[in-house]
Design a protein around this motif. Structure first.
Motif, PDB file in Angstrom:
ATOM      1  N   ALA A  86     -18.940   5.429   8.204  1.00 56.64           N
ATOM      2  CA  ALA A  86     -17.612   5.099   8.723  1.00 56.64           C
ATOM      3  C   ALA A  86     -16.795   4.367   7.669  1.00 56.64           C
ATOM      4  N   TYR A  87     -17.456   3.469   6.929  1.00 54.82           N
ATOM      5  CA  TYR A  87     -16.743   2.715   5.888  1.00 54.82           C
ATOM      6  C   TYR A  87     -16.326   3.632   4.749  1.00 54.82           C
ATOM      7  N   SER A  88     -17.251   4.484   4.267  1.00 56.75           N
ATOM      8  CA  SER A  88     -16.906   5.407   3.183  1.00 56.75           C
ATOM      9  C   SER A  88     -15.846   6.409   3.649  1.00 56.75           C
ATOM     10  N   THR A  89     -15.952   6.839   4.910  1.00 53.80           N
ATOM     11  CA  THR A  89     -14.934   7.751   5.451  1.00 53.80           C
ATOM     12  C   THR A  89     -13.581   7.062   5.526  1.00 53.80           C
ATOM     13  N   SER A  90     -13.576   5.784   5.919  1.00 55.22           N
ATOM     14  CA  SER A  90     -12.303   5.050   5.996  1.00 55.22           C
ATOM     15  C   SER A  90     -11.679   4.912   4.618  1.00 55.22           C
ATOM     16  N   ILE A  91     -12.522   4.812   3.575  1.00 53.90           N
ATOM     17  CA  ILE A  91     -11.987   4.701   2.213  1.00 53.90           C
ATOM     18  C   ILE A  91     -11.352   6.017   1.775  1.00 53.90           C
ATOM     19  N   PHE A  92     -12.091   7.128   1.903  1.00 57.95           N
ATOM     20  CA  PHE A  92     -11.473   8.383   1.462  1.00 57.95           C
ATOM     21  C   PHE A  92     -10.349   8.799   2.402  1.00 57.95           C
ATOM     22  N   ASN A  93     -10.488   8.475   3.694  1.00 57.32           N
ATOM     23  CA  ASN A  93      -9.440   8.818   4.652  1.00 57.32           C
ATOM     24  C   ASN A  93      -8.168   8.013   4.404  1.00 57.32           C
ATOM     25  N   SER A  94      -8.314   6.843   3.752  1.00 59.16           N
ATOM     26  CA  SER A  94      -7.128   6.050   3.408  1.00 59.16           C
ATOM     27  C   SER A  94      -6.278   6.769   2.375  1.00 59.16           C
ATOM     28  N   GLY A  95      -6.842   7.812   1.747  1.00 58.47           N
ATOM     29  CA  GLY A  95      -6.034   8.635   0.852  1.00 58.47           C
ATOM     30  C   GLY A  95      -4.839   9.234   1.570  1.00 58.47           C
ATOM     31  N   ALA A  96      -4.991   9.484   2.875  1.00 54.24           N
ATOM     32  CA  ALA A  96      -3.856   9.980   3.663  1.00 54.24           C
ATOM     33  C   ALA A  96      -2.733   8.954   3.664  1.00 54.24           C
ATOM     34  N   SER A  97      -3.111   7.682   3.812  1.00 55.41           N
ATOM     35  CA  SER A  97      -2.112   6.617   3.815  1.00 55.41           C
ATOM     36  C   SER A  97      -1.535   6.399   2.430  1.00 55.41           C
ATOM     37  N   ILE A  98      -2.409   6.462   1.401  1.00 54.28           N
ATOM     38  CA  ILE A  98      -1.934   6.266   0.035  1.00 54.28           C
ATOM     39  C   ILE A  98      -0.984   7.400  -0.357  1.00 54.28           C
ATOM     40  N   GLY A  99      -1.342   8.635   0.037  1.00 52.96           N
ATOM     41  CA  GLY A  99      -0.457   9.754  -0.232  1.00 52.96           C
ATOM     42  C   GLY A  99       0.900   9.552   0.421  1.00 52.96           C
ATOM     43  N   ALA A 100       0.859   9.118   1.682  1.00 56.28           N
ATOM     44  CA  ALA A 100       2.105   8.857   2.400  1.00 56.28           C
ATOM     45  C   ALA A 100       2.829   7.638   1.835  1.00 56.28           C
ATOM     46  N   LEU A 101       2.057   6.713   1.230  1.00 55.98           N
ATOM     47  CA  LEU A 101       2.616   5.492   0.650  1.00 55.98           C
ATOM     48  C   LEU A 101       3.427   5.795  -0.607  1.00 55.98           C
ATOM     49  N   PHE A 102       2.856   6.606  -1.493  1.00 58.36           N
ATOM     50  CA  PHE A 102       3.515   6.911  -2.755  1.00 58.36           C
ATOM     51  C   PHE A 102       4.514   8.058  -2.636  1.00 58.36           C
ATOM     52  N   ALA A 103       4.409   8.829  -1.572  1.00 56.22           N
ATOM     53  CA  ALA A 103       5.328   9.960  -1.405  1.00 56.22           C
ATOM     54  C   ALA A 103       6.793   9.537  -1.432  1.00 56.22           C
ATOM     55  N   PRO A 104       7.205   8.512  -0.655  1.00 59.15           N
ATOM     56  CA  PRO A 104       8.627   8.151  -0.664  1.00 59.15           C
ATOM     57  C   PRO A 104       9.091   7.536  -1.982  1.00 59.15           C
ATOM     58  N   LEU A 105       8.137   7.031  -2.789  1.00 60.53           N
ATOM     59  CA  LEU A 105       8.504   6.454  -4.079  1.00 60.53           C
ATOM     60  C   LEU A 105       8.625   7.506  -5.168  1.00 60.53           C
TER      61      LEU A 105
END
Length: 486
Positions: free
Chosen positions: A167-186
């Motif tokens: 679950a922890y490792s999945t949360s780390i790679f799954n956070s790529g969705a948030s990071i992608g969405a984070l840098f997208a508007p920039l």
């Protein structure tokens, strides 16, 4: 025999980082359209919310259908080759968006973007229709490839991490969705503004091909990888040493592949599918529609500093909180000795309550309307809490597959659940597009809101309660830990 003095390698985290970057690229490619359609594509091709809703809903349903078979494809090809095919196809699909304007111009007999934007009457309707179909084709190719990301990533996680860390490792790679969405508007709006929206699709799309070059050399199964020593391999395979009856049965089936049709006979499959069906559409709604919401509700464009700051803040909060959420089941396991499934369901129930704060997004935004456009910070922060809860929920939901299914079935079950999630998203995206057009045309009222803001409030209510409904159905189907045995 493991050398007790041998220091354990940590190559599994390199693989986790690769999964993280793949998911980041996945969501960057997915976000280009949502961050360019309202300001750049909409006026050029004469779109309204219904056109955009058609594209997002078709993407969702095609993604859903592809997910059903993507898991089986990954099982057949193997994690390494399956992932390469997946990201290769979606990168081609991402770049294909850039030629939609050229194809539209050639079909309708016009010569440039200015002539497209200046068209009126029947020609404008034709341009909107033709361009929409061009984007639909590109989105379907993107969906075909992106469908393989999560089945391959979850399978790689099951191969490289013991259950307690998944679950922890999945949360780390799954956070790529948030990071992608984070840098997208920039990155995406400035690219579109400087070089045109077409180049934004191409530049972001090329990132996938770069990732493929690294994956070829870095990935292999842990027992065949030259970067994994005996100590780390023993740590990865520690679940095989568990001495309870369920663990022994499941260990004996680790390499078994469950017949595709038989997968649908298990309540565990349906529990996972329900969890995805009820909640995936919520994440995709906020991913696809938040830029348009800011424009509609507050008049804020994504190319403005304020628009970039709002979207960046949203996903920055999501990223931090979602990773912490993935650690919660490990804490429960270590402190109480609960089995992984029980710990995850307990954590997911906690996460299911957080999206309820989205119910306050519209009322508080209206209450503080005297702040002008600055009032947008209030709903954005509340939405970010709901999205963070989704990502933590999603990481644990994915991990329930590895708790109950043998490794040979993990990608298949992930694909089945992904299909359900895509179907739920398709329904929500299409309904949202139709609702927003209807609300704007009729000046619909709902609980004190008028027009499109009333439509957004209705969708926010659905998003807020979806997780508690999903958790309740899951718990009813699989009330306690019960691994699959054949």
């Amino acid at each position: 025999m493991v050398n007790l003095n041998q220091k354990m390698t940590n190559y599994r985290w390199v693989i986790c980082a690769m999964l993280f970057f793949a998911t980041t690229i996945n969501y960057l490619d997915r976000q280009v359209l949502s961050l360019t359609w309202d300001e750049f594509i909409k006026p050029e091709f004469h779109w309204d919310e219904n056109h955009y809703g058609n594209i997002t809903s078709v993407f969702s349903i095609f993604y859903a259908v592809c997910m059903l078979f993507a898991g089986r494809f990954v099982e057949w090809m193997g994690t390494k080759k399956g992932f390469l095919w997946s990201i290769g196809v979606w990168s081609v699909g991402a770049c294909m968006h850039a030629v939609c304007g050229v194809i539209t111009e050639a079909y309708v007999g016009l010569h440039n973007a200015a002539e497209l934007a200046g068209a009126v009457g029947d020609m404008a309707v034709l341009i909107a229709t033709v361009s929409m179909w061009c984007f639909l084709v590109a989105r379907c190719v993107l969906a075909l490839g992106e469908a393989g990301n999560f089945p391959a990533a979850i399978k790689a996680t099951a191969e490289y991490f013991p259950k307690k860390d998944r679950a922890y490792s999945t949360s780390i790679f799954n956070s790529g969705a948030s990071i992608g969405a984070l840098f997208a508007p920039l990155s995406i709006p400035p690219l579109a503004k400087a070089f045109g929206w077409e180049m934004a699709f191409i530049i972001i799309g090329v990132l996938g091909f770069i990732w493929m070059a690294f994956w070829v050399f870095l990935y292999n199964k842990p027992n065949k990888s030259r970067f994994v020593n005996a100590a780390e391999l023993e740590y990865i395979e520690q679940d095989k040493n568990e001495q309870n009856e369920d663990a022994v049965k499941q260990a004996a089936l680790e390499g078994e592949k469950i017949p595709f049709a038989k997968c649908f006979s298990f309540k565990q499959t349906w529990a996972f599918a329900v969890g995805k069906f009820m909640t995936d559409g919520v994440w995709w709604f906020f991913l696809f529609w938040t830029p348009s919401y800011l424009s509609t509700q507050f008049g804020i464009k994504t190319t403005e500093g304020l628009g970039m700051g709002l979207i960046f803040t949203l996903y920055a909060i999501v990223t931090v909180l979602s990773i912490l959420g993935g650690k919660l089941p490990t804490i429960f396991i270590n402190r109480s000795g609960q089995n992984p499934y029980a710990a995850r369901m307990k954590a997911m129930l906690i996460f299911a309550f957080f999206p309820l704060v989205v119910l306050l997004a519209q009322p508080l935004g209206m209450y503080f309307d005297y702040l002008g456009r600055a009032a947008a910070w209030i709903p954005i922060i509340l939405i970010s809490i709901g999205c963070a809860a989704h990502q933590a929920w999603s990481a644990n939901l994915f991990s329930t597959i590895g708790d109950m299914f043998p490794k040979g079935a993990i990608a298949t079950i992930t694909g089945i659940g992904g299909m359900a999630g895509g179907l739920g998203s398709m329904i929500l995206q299409k309904s949202a597009g139709l609702l927003f057009v209807h609300a704007g045309e009729t000046n619909m009222t709902f609980l004190g809101f008028e027009g499109k803001p009333a439509g957004y409030f209705i969708i926010f209510i659905i998003c807020a309660v979806a997780y508690l409904i999903g958790w309740t159905i899951m718990k009813t189907l699989v009330p306690k830990y019960k691994p699959i045995t054949i």
